[in-house]
Design a protein around this motif. Sequence first.
Motif, PDB file in Angstrom:
ATOM      1  N   TRP A  79       0.840  -1.194   0.000  1.00 22.34           N
ATOM      2  CA  TRP A  79       0.000   0.000   0.000  1.00 22.34           C
ATOM      3  C   TRP A  79       0.875   1.243   0.000  1.00 22.34           C
ATOM      4  O   TRP A  79       1.927   1.273   0.621  1.00 22.34           O
ATOM      5  N   ARG A  80       0.421   2.265  -0.661  1.00 23.99           N
ATOM      6  CA  ARG A  80       1.111   3.560  -0.647  1.00 23.99           C
ATOM      7  C   ARG A  80       0.642   4.327   0.580  1.00 23.99           C
ATOM      8  O   ARG A  80      -0.546   4.396   0.874  1.00 23.99           O
ATOM      9  N   HIS A  81       1.590   4.864   1.306  1.00 21.76           N
ATOM     10  CA  HIS A  81       1.313   5.679   2.486  1.00 21.76           C
ATOM     11  C   HIS A  81       1.632   7.130   2.138  1.00 21.76           C
ATOM     12  O   HIS A  81       2.226   7.401   1.086  1.00 21.76           O
ATOM     13  N   VAL A  82       1.272   8.051   2.997  1.00 20.90           N
ATOM     14  CA  VAL A  82       1.673   9.448   2.790  1.00 20.90           C
ATOM     15  C   VAL A  82       3.192   9.521   2.874  1.00 20.90           C
ATOM     16  O   VAL A  82       3.836   8.660   3.478  1.00 20.90           O
ATOM     17  N   ASN A  83       3.756  10.545   2.271  1.00 21.51           N
ATOM     18  CA  ASN A  83       5.209  10.682   2.260  1.00 21.51           C
ATOM     19  C   ASN A  83       5.769  10.808   3.672  1.00 21.51           C
ATOM     20  O   ASN A  83       5.138  11.383   4.562  1.00 21.51           O
ATOM     21  N   PHE A  84       6.945  10.258   3.845  1.00 17.73           N
ATOM     22  CA  PHE A  84       7.696  10.392   5.083  1.00 17.73           C
ATOM     23  C   PHE A  84       8.755  11.442   4.804  1.00 17.73           C
ATOM     24  O   PHE A  84       9.698  11.184   4.052  1.00 17.73           O
ATOM     25  N   PHE A  85       8.592  12.627   5.371  1.00 16.54           N
ATOM     26  CA  PHE A  85       9.338  13.810   4.974  1.00 16.54           C
ATOM     27  C   PHE A  85       9.128  13.967   3.469  1.00 16.54           C
ATOM     28  O   PHE A  85       8.003  14.090   3.029  1.00 16.54           O
ATOM     29  N   SER A  86      10.137  13.900   2.656  1.00 17.94           N
ATOM     30  CA  SER A  86       9.914  14.061   1.214  1.00 17.94           C
ATOM     31  C   SER A  86      10.016  12.734   0.466  1.00 17.94           C
ATOM     32  O   SER A  86      10.050  12.710  -0.749  1.00 17.94           O
ATOM     33  N   HIS A  87      10.050  11.647   1.202  1.00 12.84           N
ATOM     34  CA  HIS A  87      10.227  10.332   0.587  1.00 12.84           C
ATOM     35  C   HIS A  87       8.896   9.594   0.453  1.00 12.84           C
ATOM     36  O   HIS A  87       8.101   9.577   1.399  1.00 12.84           O
ATOM     37  N   LYS A  88       8.674   8.949  -0.689  1.00 12.77           N
ATOM     38  CA  LYS A  88       7.501   8.093  -0.834  1.00 12.77           C
ATOM     39  C   LYS A  88       7.602   6.985   0.198  1.00 12.77           C
ATOM     40  O   LYS A  88       8.696   6.532   0.529  1.00 12.77           O
ATOM     41  N   CYS A  89       6.452   6.560   0.692  1.00 11.27           N
ATOM     42  CA  CYS A  89       6.424   5.552   1.741  1.00 11.27           C
ATOM     43  C   CYS A  89       5.457   4.436   1.343  1.00 11.27           C
ATOM     44  O   CYS A  89       4.364   4.707   0.835  1.00 11.27           O
ATOM     45  N   TYR A  90       5.873   3.204   1.567  1.00 13.30           N
ATOM     46  CA  TYR A  90       5.066   2.035   1.228  1.00 13.30           C
ATOM     47  C   TYR A  90       4.996   1.096   2.413  1.00 13.30           C
ATOM     48  O   TYR A  90       5.969   0.943   3.157  1.00 13.30           O
ATOM     49  N   ILE A  91       3.841   0.456   2.562  1.00 12.57           N
ATOM     50  CA  ILE A  91       3.671  -0.569   3.582  1.00 12.57           C
ATOM     51  C   ILE A  91       3.536  -1.906   2.865  1.00 12.57           C
ATOM     52  O   ILE A  91       2.841  -2.007   1.849  1.00 12.57           O
ATOM     53  N   HIS A  92       4.211  -2.912   3.389  1.00 12.44           N
ATOM     54  CA  HIS A  92       4.176  -4.264   2.819  1.00 12.44           C
ATOM     55  C   HIS A  92       3.750  -5.235   3.905  1.00 12.44           C
ATOM     56  O   HIS A  92       4.158  -5.087   5.069  1.00 12.44           O
ATOM     57  N   CYS A  93       2.955  -6.223   3.518  1.00 13.91           N
ATOM     58  CA  CYS A  93       2.515  -7.214   4.505  1.00 13.91           C
ATOM     59  C   CYS A  93       2.069  -8.487   3.806  1.00 13.91           C
ATOM     60  O   CYS A  93       1.409  -8.431   2.763  1.00 13.91           O
ATOM     61  N   ASP A  94       2.441  -9.625   4.380  1.00 15.14           N
ATOM     62  CA  ASP A  94       1.847 -10.900   3.988  1.00 15.14           C
ATOM     63  C   ASP A  94       0.555 -11.011   4.791  1.00 15.14           C
ATOM     64  O   ASP A  94       0.569 -11.404   5.959  1.00 15.14           O
ATOM     65  N   VAL A  95      -0.542 -10.614   4.166  1.00 10.77           N
ATOM     66  CA  VAL A  95      -1.833 -10.544   4.861  1.00 10.77           C
ATOM     67  C   VAL A  95      -2.404 -11.955   5.034  1.00 10.77           C
ATOM     68  O   VAL A  95      -2.472 -12.715   4.066  1.00 10.77           O
ATOM     69  N   PRO A  96      -2.806 -12.285   6.249  1.00 11.99           N
ATOM     70  CA  PRO A  96      -3.375 -13.618   6.472  1.00 11.99           C
ATOM     71  C   PRO A  96      -4.689 -13.824   5.706  1.00 11.99           C
ATOM     72  O   PRO A  96      -5.488 -12.901   5.555  1.00 11.99           O
ATOM     73  N   ARG A  97      -4.854 -15.047   5.245  1.00 12.18           N
ATOM     74  CA  ARG A  97      -6.142 -15.485   4.709  1.00 12.18           C
ATOM     75  C   ARG A  97      -6.638 -16.563   5.658  1.00 12.18           C
ATOM     76  O   ARG A  97      -5.851 -17.385   6.138  1.00 12.18           O
ATOM     77  N   ILE A  98      -7.926 -16.535   5.944  1.00  9.25           N
ATOM     78  CA  ILE A  98      -8.504 -17.496   6.869  1.00  9.25           C
ATOM     79  C   ILE A  98      -9.444 -18.434   6.126  1.00  9.25           C
ATOM     80  O   ILE A  98      -9.986 -18.093   5.080  1.00  9.25           O
ATOM     81  N   LYS A  99      -9.592 -19.627   6.693  1.00 13.44           N
ATOM     82  CA  LYS A  99     -10.502 -20.615   6.113  1.00 13.44           C
ATOM     83  C   LYS A  99     -11.712 -20.728   7.035  1.00 13.44           C
ATOM     84  O   LYS A  99     -11.561 -20.992   8.225  1.00 13.44           O
TER      85      LYS A  99
END
Length: 167
Positions: free
Chosen positions: A63-83
């Motif tokens: 996911w794209r996050h708001v900039n951190f100071f002047s740097h682009k910021c991204y969040i990464h995650c192995d999102v769980p899937r449930i059964k």
Amino acid sequence: MMNGYEIFAQGLGLSTPWEVIDVAFRRDGIDKELHITIKCERGTKFEYNDEVCSIYDHQYRSWRHVNFFSHKCYIHCDVPRIKTKNNSVVLVDVPWSEPGSSFVLLFEMYVLKLIDGGMSVSGAAKLVGVTYGIIHRIIKRHVILALVTQPLEPVKKMSVDETSTKK
């Protein structure tokens, strides 16, 4: 004393079972980008439709996050899937983003605030570093959500002033 990961976790508003496991600056051409990796604690169970479900597997998302100071910021995650009990596999909702979005809620709210403040769509797109179409999709999704959740029973009359089929 807090370590850097805990500071980012607090800044993102994360709580158990989510935790920041990596924070790294990477170069993208001449620009630096901040990449934050989040994971879910092992053994976590999630509630879904009044049943408690175990993690089945994971799906990688960014996911794209708001900039951190002047740097682009991204969040990464192995999102769980449930059964579930009926054997369907469902991606868990994450607290930082709406389902199906590639942007964190804070990024989307920032975009909406820019537009609400009078900035043009193309100006907002240029400022946050995304395309015109992405800004329009963010606006459209939030307008639809507002219309769906807004009670319209009290409305007796409505008028529309000017429409443009070319824009």
